[in-house]
Structure formats: C-alpha cells, structure tokens
Design a protein around this motif. Structure first.
Motif, mmCIF file in Angstrom:
data_model
loop_
_atom_site.group_PDB
_atom_site.id
_atom_site.type_symbol
_atom_site.label_atom_id
_atom_site.label_comp_id
_atom_site.label_asym_id
_atom_site.label_seq_id
_atom_site.Cartn_x
_atom_site.Cartn_y
_atom_site.Cartn_z
ATOM 1 N N VAL A 131 0.968 -1.053 -0.519
ATOM 2 C CA VAL A 131 0.061 -0.036 0.128
ATOM 3 C C VAL A 131 0.593 1.297 -0.302
ATOM 4 O O VAL A 131 1.505 1.733 1.237
ATOM 5 N N HIS A 132 1.067 2.072 -0.066
ATOM 6 C CA HIS A 132 1.406 4.083 -0.919
ATOM 7 C C HIS A 132 0.861 4.785 -1.903
ATOM 8 O O HIS A 132 -0.455 4.248 -2.650
ATOM 9 N N GLN A 133 0.643 5.327 -1.251
ATOM 10 C CA GLN A 133 0.016 6.683 -2.764
ATOM 11 C C GLN A 133 0.902 7.428 -2.905
ATOM 12 O O GLN A 133 1.920 7.524 -2.953
ATOM 13 N N HIS A 134 0.688 8.425 -3.881
ATOM 14 C CA HIS A 134 1.404 8.899 -5.304
ATOM 15 C C HIS A 134 0.587 10.644 -4.305
ATOM 16 O O HIS A 134 -0.523 10.591 -5.594
ATOM 17 N N ALA A 135 0.533 11.100 -3.575
ATOM 18 C CA ALA A 135 -0.222 12.454 -3.172
ATOM 19 C C ALA A 135 0.316 13.558 -3.574
ATOM 20 O O ALA A 135 1.785 13.465 -3.531
ATOM 21 N N GLU A 136 -0.230 14.518 -3.315
ATOM 22 C CA GLU A 136 1.182 16.127 -3.302
ATOM 23 C C GLU A 136 1.489 16.348 -1.808
ATOM 24 O O GLU A 136 1.597 15.733 -0.980
ATOM 25 N N ALA A 172 -5.157 20.174 -11.998
ATOM 26 C CA ALA A 172 -4.696 21.474 -12.201
ATOM 27 C C ALA A 172 -4.003 21.886 -11.446
ATOM 28 O O ALA A 172 -2.769 22.582 -11.252
ATOM 29 N N GLU A 173 -4.894 22.356 -10.074
ATOM 30 C CA GLU A 173 -4.651 22.943 -9.305
ATOM 31 C C GLU A 173 -3.277 23.050 -8.580
ATOM 32 O O GLU A 173 -2.071 22.697 -7.722
ATOM 33 N N ILE A 174 -3.544 21.024 -8.266
ATOM 34 C CA ILE A 174 -1.857 20.729 -7.556
ATOM 35 C C ILE A 174 -0.976 20.587 -8.225
ATOM 36 O O ILE A 174 -0.196 20.513 -7.947
ATOM 37 N N SER A 175 -1.109 20.586 -9.500
ATOM 38 C CA SER A 175 0.175 20.552 -10.937
ATOM 39 C C SER A 175 0.587 21.628 -10.433
ATOM 40 O O SER A 175 1.497 22.085 -10.531
ATOM 41 N N VAL A 176 0.036 22.660 -10.875
ATOM 42 C CA VAL A 176 0.470 23.959 -9.874
ATOM 43 C C VAL A 176 1.549 24.298 -8.682
ATOM 44 O O VAL A 176 2.851 25.111 -8.454
#
Length: 198
Positions: A131-136, A172-176
C-alpha cells in the motif's frame, strides 16, 4: 516507436514477483540481453526504478543492479512516494546512486511502517499488498528536504517530475502547487536562478 516519436529516454521498473525474485531477476537480465543492443543501436537511454511489489523494492539493491548492468546510458530513478518501500534511506540511496540518479518522481505518501505497521489495515491479515499513495507534497511523511539535500552533492542534473495520482478533480491546482514546491526545493538546494527563469 520511441525513436519514431523522437523520445530518447525510457523509464521502466523491476517487474516480477518479490516471492520469486531470483527467477524474476534472471528473466529481467535475459530481456536486457535482447534489449541492450536495440537501445545502443537507437541511441536510447533507460532509467530504472525499484517499485513496491517488484522483484527489487530496496533502493540500494536497485542501484547495485543498475551499476551491474555497466552501461553509461542506464541510470536510476528515485521515486519519492516509494521512499518507505525502498528502505526509508533517501540520503543513503541517492548517495549510493551518485551520478546514476538521473530522474526523480515527486509525490508524497504516508509511512506504512509507522504505528507498528498498523497505519493501514489490509485484509486478510498478512496480505502481501504494498500500500502506498502518490499524494501532493505536504499530504504525507516524505522528507523532501532530505531528498533534495542529497541530490545536490551528487551533482544531480536530471529530470524532476510530479507524479501525483488519485486527485483528478484537483489535477490542475495540484500541478501548479507541485511545481511551486519543486521550484522552491530546487532553488533552496541548488541555488536561486538554477531553473533559468523557465
């Protein structure tokens, strides 16, 4: 296909079951025997990363295999959301990789080993799920200062890419925000103006 598209670098992982690591490694090396001449003929570069649930998950072991392939065009990818699966030793792994680390994936994750391994409840007990994430960045426990502080002394001059999954409604917001956080870390550890204003 990569050549036709003008792509000069490909990323891959150490696919194969960790429970059958010896067999998976032999198959991987057999594949590399076929692929190395093609990569060399076409002038392609290959970047390899250890991935949770692959036959190599540990970062040090992955660097050793990359070095063992003994090709200057084969390098190592440090994936920050896999930090806790690859040994929770960003400084040691990146230092061990040295000039071989040419690519970094940026995303955050929680430490699945914390709280006596009870951070996640997976059923049935003893399941081999990874288990793992790819979070901001900022939503987990990866020490990004440690990662970038280790990258600077090895002369890292490669690719840094955002690798967030699972928040499509805020993409979009996370990418910025990811770009802003990455830029701040690069300027902090590599010097202001490192990005050339791009």
């Amino acid at each position: 296909m990569a050549v036709d598209l003008g792509v000069d670098t490909m990323n891959s992982e150490f696919n194969g079951r960790p429970e059958a690591a010896e067999f998976a490694e032999s198959q991987f090396l057999r594949s590399m025997d076929e692929l190395i001449p093609v990569f060399e003929r076409e002038g392609l570069k290959l970047v390899l990363e250890p991935h949770p649930d692959d036959f190599i998950e540990d970062g040090h072991a992955a660097v050793d295999l990359v070095r063992g392939l003994n090709r200057d065009w084969i390098s190592f990818l440090y994936c920050t959301p896999h930090t806790f699966h690859q040994g929770d030793d960003a400084t040691g792994i990146i230092t061990h990789a040295g000039e071989k680390v040419t690519y970094v994936h940026l995303a955050d994750t929680l430490d699945h080993t914390a709280s006596n391994g009870l951070r996640y409840i997976v059923n049935p007990p003893g399941s081999p799920a990874r288990v793992h994430q790819h979070a901001e960045i900022g939503r987990g426990e990866v020490d990004f200062d440690e990662v970038f502080a280790a990258l600077a002394p090895v002369g890292f001059d490669g690719v840094v890419s955002s690798c967030v999954f699972g928040w499509e409604e805020q993409a979009a917001e996370i990418s910025v925000r990811q770009r802003e956080k990455a830029t701040a870390l690069i300027e902090k550890y590599f010097g202001a103006g490192t990005l050339g204003g791009g």
